[in-house]
Design a protein around this motif. Structure first.
Motif, PDB file in Angstrom:
ATOM      1  N   LEU A  25      49.900  46.426  38.307  1.00 52.06           N
ATOM      2  CA  LEU A  25      49.359  45.098  38.017  1.00 52.06           C
ATOM      3  C   LEU A  25      50.273  44.005  38.561  1.00 52.06           C
ATOM      4  O   LEU A  25      49.806  43.023  39.154  1.00 52.06           O
ATOM      5  CB  LEU A  25      49.163  44.935  36.512  1.00 52.06           C
ATOM      6  CG  LEU A  25      48.506  43.640  36.054  1.00 52.06           C
ATOM      7  CD1 LEU A  25      47.108  43.519  36.630  1.00 52.06           C
ATOM      8  CD2 LEU A  25      48.456  43.596  34.536  1.00 52.06           C
ATOM      9  N   THR A  26      51.564  44.188  38.397  1.00 52.45           N
ATOM     10  CA  THR A  26      52.538  43.228  38.939  1.00 52.45           C
ATOM     11  C   THR A  26      52.447  43.170  40.458  1.00 52.45           C
ATOM     12  O   THR A  26      52.440  42.091  41.057  1.00 52.45           O
ATOM     13  CB  THR A  26      53.968  43.613  38.510  1.00 52.45           C
ATOM     14  OG1 THR A  26      54.030  43.625  37.089  1.00 52.45           O
ATOM     15  CG2 THR A  26      54.996  42.661  39.074  1.00 52.45           C
ATOM     16  N   LEU A  27      52.366  44.320  41.070  1.00 52.26           N
ATOM     17  CA  LEU A  27      52.260  44.403  42.529  1.00 52.26           C
ATOM     18  C   LEU A  27      50.978  43.745  43.019  1.00 52.26           C
ATOM     19  O   LEU A  27      50.986  43.004  44.011  1.00 52.26           O
ATOM     20  CB  LEU A  27      52.317  45.863  42.960  1.00 52.26           C
ATOM     21  CG  LEU A  27      52.388  46.162  44.436  1.00 52.26           C
ATOM     22  CD1 LEU A  27      53.613  45.503  45.056  1.00 52.26           C
ATOM     23  CD2 LEU A  27      52.444  47.665  44.646  1.00 52.26           C
ATOM     24  N   PHE A  28      49.867  43.980  42.343  1.00 53.84           N
ATOM     25  CA  PHE A  28      48.592  43.369  42.696  1.00 53.84           C
ATOM     26  C   PHE A  28      48.692  41.842  42.607  1.00 53.84           C
ATOM     27  O   PHE A  28      48.267  41.125  43.515  1.00 53.84           O
ATOM     28  CB  PHE A  28      47.495  43.898  41.769  1.00 53.84           C
ATOM     29  CG  PHE A  28      46.118  43.417  42.117  1.00 53.84           C
ATOM     30  CD1 PHE A  28      45.357  44.088  43.057  1.00 53.84           C
ATOM     31  CD2 PHE A  28      45.573  42.304  41.493  1.00 53.84           C
ATOM     32  CE1 PHE A  28      44.076  43.653  43.379  1.00 53.84           C
ATOM     33  CE2 PHE A  28      44.309  41.859  41.807  1.00 53.84           C
ATOM     34  CZ  PHE A  28      43.552  42.534  42.749  1.00 53.84           C
ATOM     35  N   ALA A  29      49.273  41.352  41.506  1.00 59.69           N
ATOM     36  CA  ALA A  29      49.425  39.902  41.319  1.00 59.69           C
ATOM     37  C   ALA A  29      50.326  39.297  42.389  1.00 59.69           C
ATOM     38  O   ALA A  29      50.053  38.199  42.897  1.00 59.69           O
ATOM     39  CB  ALA A  29      49.968  39.604  39.927  1.00 59.69           C
ATOM     40  N   VAL A  61      43.546  40.572  49.590  1.00 61.65           N
ATOM     41  CA  VAL A  61      42.132  40.477  49.956  1.00 61.65           C
ATOM     42  C   VAL A  61      41.322  39.929  48.782  1.00 61.65           C
ATOM     43  O   VAL A  61      40.436  39.091  48.975  1.00 61.65           O
ATOM     44  CB  VAL A  61      41.592  41.850  50.420  1.00 61.65           C
ATOM     45  CG1 VAL A  61      40.084  41.816  50.591  1.00 61.65           C
ATOM     46  CG2 VAL A  61      42.255  42.267  51.729  1.00 61.65           C
ATOM     47  N   SER A  62      41.628  40.360  47.578  1.00 61.39           N
ATOM     48  CA  SER A  62      40.912  39.870  46.397  1.00 61.39           C
ATOM     49  C   SER A  62      41.108  38.370  46.205  1.00 61.39           C
ATOM     50  O   SER A  62      40.150  37.646  45.915  1.00 61.39           O
ATOM     51  CB  SER A  62      41.385  40.604  45.146  1.00 61.39           C
ATOM     52  OG  SER A  62      41.093  41.962  45.242  1.00 61.39           O
ATOM     53  N   GLY A  63      42.340  37.916  46.367  1.00 60.45           N
ATOM     54  CA  GLY A  63      42.609  36.484  46.221  1.00 60.45           C
ATOM     55  C   GLY A  63      41.845  35.651  47.231  1.00 60.45           C
ATOM     56  O   GLY A  63      41.240  34.628  46.891  1.00 60.45           O
ATOM     57  N   GLY A  64      41.854  36.089  48.485  1.00 62.66           N
ATOM     58  CA  GLY A  64      41.110  35.368  49.525  1.00 62.66           C
ATOM     59  C   GLY A  64      39.615  35.417  49.288  1.00 62.66           C
ATOM     60  O   GLY A  64      38.907  34.425  49.488  1.00 62.66           O
ATOM     61  N   THR A  65      39.122  36.555  48.819  1.00 64.47           N
ATOM     62  CA  THR A  65      37.690  36.706  48.568  1.00 64.47           C
ATOM     63  C   THR A  65      37.218  35.786  47.448  1.00 64.47           C
ATOM     64  O   THR A  65      36.163  35.153  47.559  1.00 64.47           O
ATOM     65  CB  THR A  65      37.363  38.176  48.208  1.00 64.47           C
ATOM     66  OG1 THR A  65      37.768  39.008  49.297  1.00 64.47           O
ATOM     67  CG2 THR A  65      35.884  38.370  47.950  1.00 64.47           C
ATOM     68  N   VAL A  66      37.997  35.691  46.392  1.00 65.16           N
ATOM     69  CA  VAL A  66      37.621  34.807  45.278  1.00 65.16           C
ATOM     70  C   VAL A  66      37.529  33.370  45.759  1.00 65.16           C
ATOM     71  O   VAL A  66      36.571  32.653  45.438  1.00 65.16           O
ATOM     72  CB  VAL A  66      38.624  34.939  44.108  1.00 65.16           C
ATOM     73  CG1 VAL A  66      38.457  33.818  43.094  1.00 65.16           C
ATOM     74  CG2 VAL A  66      38.466  36.290  43.443  1.00 65.16           C
TER      75      VAL A  66
END
Length: 160
Positions: A25-29, A61-66
């Motif tokens: 979770l830390t890595l994802f954030a 990718v998730s951050g950009g997609t949002v």
């Protein structure tokens, strides 16, 4: 209260899974916020570099997609805060990248220069079509996640 060897083993497995979940979770954030910081942090946490690469890239990718999915709202908010001319002046390098290489160059370099979410927002403000921007932003995020993960893994081997 659990007693006996089985209870202790169960707790240890549960604790190890919880610790791994927090690391991921830390890595994802970190991948969402700043891709370049995620790979060294993941390798320093003792995670496999391939896993680090995948999770950091997924975060970016998730951050950009949002941001792209929120598109018009983010674009209006940024345009209200900063006029396009101010964006061009204060972000000279970024605007030159946009002028010279267009959506493809911006998508590939934005995760390195400003991070995927901010890169998506600036790309929208600069006029990039969302359907063209998203695949290139994702490709750039994966590319830089691979580069940073390899560098972090090599750096760890050199240090240790």
């Amino acid at each position: 209260l659990l007693r006996g060897a089985n209870g202790i083993q169960w707790r240890a497995k549960r604790s190890a899974r919880a610790e791994m979940a927090w690391k991921l979770l830390t890595l994802f954030a970190l991948g969402v916020a700043e891709l370049w910081a995620a790979a060294p942090a993941g390798v320093a946490m003792g995670l496999d570099p391939v896993l680090v690469c995948a999770v950091a890239a997924a975060g970016a990718v998730s951050g950009g997609t949002v941001v792209i999915l929120l598109g018009e709202r983010v674009k209006a908010w940024l345009q209200k805060r900063k006029k396009r001319e101010q964006l061009e002046e204060k972000r000279g390098l970024m605007f030159r990248v946009w002028q010279r290489y267009g959506v493809v160059g911006w998508g590939l370099l934005a995760p390195l220069l400003v991070g995927s979410p901010l890169g998506a927002a600036f790309g929208l403000v600069l006029g990039a079509p969302p359907r063209r921007l998203l695949p290139w932003l994702a490709a750039g995020s994966v590319l830089w996640a691979i580069v940073f993960s390899v560098l972090a893994a090599l750096g760890k081997r050199l240090i240790i």
